[in-house]
Design a protein around this motif. Structure first.
Motif, PDB file in Angstrom:
ATOM      1  N   SER A  16      30.263  20.610 -20.604  1.00  0.00           N
ATOM      2  CA  SER A  16      30.210  19.522 -21.592  1.00  0.00           C
ATOM      3  C   SER A  16      31.293  19.697 -22.648  1.00  0.00           C
ATOM      4  O   SER A  16      31.926  18.722 -23.079  1.00  0.00           O
ATOM      5  N   SER A  17      31.518  20.943 -23.066  1.00  0.00           N
ATOM      6  CA  SER A  17      32.542  21.211 -24.075  1.00  0.00           C
ATOM      7  C   SER A  17      33.933  20.903 -23.535  1.00  0.00           C
ATOM      8  O   SER A  17      34.764  20.313 -24.233  1.00  0.00           O
ATOM      9  N   CYS A  18      34.184  21.309 -22.295  1.00  0.00           N
ATOM     10  CA  CYS A  18      35.485  21.024 -21.681  1.00  0.00           C
ATOM     11  C   CYS A  18      35.714  19.522 -21.567  1.00  0.00           C
ATOM     12  O   CYS A  18      36.817  19.018 -21.832  1.00  0.00           O
ATOM     13  N   PHE A  19      34.668  18.802 -21.206  1.00  0.00           N
ATOM     14  CA  PHE A  19      34.763  17.344 -21.106  1.00  0.00           C
ATOM     15  C   PHE A  19      35.056  16.740 -22.475  1.00  0.00           C
ATOM     16  O   PHE A  19      35.916  15.857 -22.619  1.00  0.00           O
ATOM     17  N   GLY A  20      34.339  17.205 -23.508  1.00  0.00           N
ATOM     18  CA  GLY A  20      34.542  16.676 -24.847  1.00  0.00           C
ATOM     19  C   GLY A  20      35.922  16.983 -25.396  1.00  0.00           C
ATOM     20  O   GLY A  20      36.579  16.116 -25.988  1.00  0.00           O
TER      21      GLY A  20
ATOM     22  N   LEU B 221      35.191  26.358 -13.274  1.00  0.00           N
ATOM     23  CA  LEU B 221      34.688  24.984 -13.206  1.00  0.00           C
ATOM     24  C   LEU B 221      35.068  24.200 -14.465  1.00  0.00           C
ATOM     25  O   LEU B 221      35.300  22.992 -14.413  1.00  0.00           O
ATOM     26  N   GLY B 222      35.138  24.912 -15.615  1.00  0.00           N
ATOM     27  CA  GLY B 222      35.543  24.256 -16.853  1.00  0.00           C
ATOM     28  C   GLY B 222      36.977  23.755 -16.794  1.00  0.00           C
ATOM     29  O   GLY B 222      37.271  22.633 -17.232  1.00  0.00           O
ATOM     30  N   PHE B 223      37.877  24.578 -16.246  1.00  0.00           N
ATOM     31  CA  PHE B 223      39.270  24.141 -16.094  1.00  0.00           C
ATOM     32  C   PHE B 223      39.353  22.923 -15.171  1.00  0.00           C
ATOM     33  O   PHE B 223      40.129  21.989 -15.416  1.00  0.00           O
ATOM     34  N   VAL B 224      38.545  22.935 -14.115  1.00  0.00           N
ATOM     35  CA  VAL B 224      38.539  21.812 -13.170  1.00  0.00           C
ATOM     36  C   VAL B 224      38.044  20.536 -13.858  1.00  0.00           C
ATOM     37  O   VAL B 224      38.636  19.458 -13.718  1.00  0.00           O
ATOM     38  N   THR B 225      36.944  20.667 -14.610  1.00  0.00           N
ATOM     39  CA  THR B 225      36.404  19.520 -15.340  1.00  0.00           C
ATOM     40  C   THR B 225      37.408  18.977 -16.337  1.00  0.00           C
ATOM     41  O   THR B 225      37.612  17.764 -16.455  1.00  0.00           O
ATOM     42  N   MET B 226      38.063  19.874 -17.067  1.00  0.00           N
ATOM     43  CA  MET B 226      39.045  19.458 -18.059  1.00  0.00           C
ATOM     44  C   MET B 226      40.224  18.750 -17.404  1.00  0.00           C
ATOM     45  O   MET B 226      40.732  17.761 -17.934  1.00  0.00           O
ATOM     46  N   MET B 227      40.646  19.253 -16.245  1.00  0.00           N
ATOM     47  CA  MET B 227      41.784  18.640 -15.552  1.00  0.00           C
ATOM     48  C   MET B 227      41.480  17.191 -15.191  1.00  0.00           C
ATOM     49  O   MET B 227      42.309  16.295 -15.422  1.00  0.00           O
TER      50      MET B 227
END
Length: 412
Positions: free
Chosen positions: A152-156, A27-33
């Protein structure tokens, strides 16, 4: 062979710690993308327009994405409640990758705008379902808050490195690589999501009736609102704008009238009878204005108004984005140890007010340390508020309403 302990669910968790970590990495990779796509595209857009010679469609590269995204967030948020979220998360990743490739090979601005519209559909599907997967994985809100730090970290990180990365790729490798860079992130996210994310279905009804009338009405309402916001500054209070305003209000009124009478409403308006949920939704809307202003207009002020270079602006804005992540991490550590979790919201908004008030007094001669301190205060405040608004709202609704309640917050 996996040991039994590696398959044992952790406290307050649906999966084991290892499986939960790998699912959240997906989910983190998806959010970052999705997050990094917005920042790198905005950086590359002037070069794109110059090469494709389509200045008249400049704004539509962003508008097409936002329009299709805000329309699809509530629709797929509700569909995720009905059928489970994993199929939609997987579909959104595949569609986003396809749309990114189409944007990367665009030979005209029309082609690019259509590709961005398709990206918006995928982005709305993703935002409407991916964030609601977190309470599925972590039913205990205190445990959930600690794990949500990953997103949140991936977004930041995405927002921090996005502008610089977009400029680097555009300058050295061409603007098309800005879209192609989504492919490795999407493929990694797809692998982890397919392998480790469980298919959880909160509603087990045999006969599900889809509220397509409500979906059409909300799509028309949001479309009218988007066009009104974009065209009103250009055309002013002309007859066409008055007509568009009346059309938007009429569709919104019809939507509310229909949802009150529909037995399987797309957005059950009864949830807003809970005063706390109504307040959370309003706060989320106001927070969106604040965040948009900080990330869009503060850089514009520094560069266009104060004469700073793009590099200097990037250096000054980076502490803001990093402090959002820091605030989220601090929040996840503080909330489980305080008796009244709402205090974290009060503290967050207090920091936002203090930082925002300080920004009112900055000018071209203001010391850089003062500007950075003001932005850090705003960033930590956002980090305190954003994840907790989502978690507090999710705790106020039934499990069958997780998707649509999360989608409402994301779309505001």
């Amino acid at each position: 062979m996996k040991s039994p302990s590696s398959r044992t669910p952790g406290a307050g968790m649906l999966l084991s710690v290892r499986e939960s970590l790998l699912a959240m990495v997906g989910l983190g990779f998806v959010t970052m993308m999705v997050a990094i796509d917005q920042t790198v595209v905005s950086t590359a857009l002037p070069t794109v327009v110059a090469e494709l010679r389509g200045f008249k469609l400049y704004a539509w590269v962003t508008t097409a994405y936002l329009l299709t995204c805000i329309i699809t967030i509530p629709i797929f948020g509700r569909l995720g409640d009905y059928y489970g979220r994993k199929p939609f998360v997987v579909s959104s990743i595949v569609l986003f990758l396809l749309a990114s490739v189409l944007c990367g090979v665009a030979q005209s601005m029309v082609h690019l705008v259509l590709g961005r519209a398709l990206q918006g559909v995928a982005g709305g599907m993703m935002l409407g379902t991916a964030f609601a997967m977190v309470p599925d994985l972590f039913p205990d809100p205190r445990v959930r808050l600690r794990w949500q730090v990953i997103l949140s970290s991936c977004f930041g990180i995405a927002n921090a490195v996005g502008p610089s990365l977009g400029g680097f790729l555009t300058y050295y490798m061409g603007w098309r690589t800005v879209f192609f860079m989504n492919v490795p992130l999407g493929v990694l996210g797809l692998y982890f999501v397919l392998r480790y994310l469980p298919h959880v279905r909160q509603m087990q009804q045999a006969n599900i009736r889809l509220d397509w009338q409500g979906a059409v009405l909300i799509a028309l309402s949001l479309t009218g609102l988007q066009f009104l916001v974009q065209w009103l500054p250009v055309y002013g209070a002309s007859l066409s704008m008055v007509g568009l305003g009346l059309f938007t209000v009429g569709c919104a009124t019809a939507f509310i009238w229909w949802e009150k009478r529909c037995t399987a409403a797309l957005i059950p308006l009864d949830i807003f009878r809970d005063r706390s949920i109504a307040i959370m939704s309003l706060l989320s809307l106001l927070l969106g204005f604040v965040m948009f202003g900080l990330l869009i207009y503060v850089p514009l002020l520094l560069q266009g108004g104060f004469g700073l270079t793009a590099r200097e602006v990037g250096v000054l804005i980076t502490p803001l984005v990093v402090s959002i992540t820091v605030g989220s991490i601090l929040s996840s550590r503080i909330v489980p140890h305080i008796g009244r979790p709402a205090i974290i919201l009060h503290s967050g908004f207090g920091l936002l007010v203090a930082g925002g008030a300080a920004l009112l007094f900055i000018d071209a001669d203001t010391a850089r340390q003062w500007l950075v301190m003001s932005l850090v205060s705003c960033g930590v405040g956002l980090g305190f508020v954003m994840p907790n608004l989502t978690i507090f709202t999710q705790e106020l609704v039934s499990r069958s309403m997780l998707g649509i309640s999360t989608a409402v917050l994301q779309s505001t």
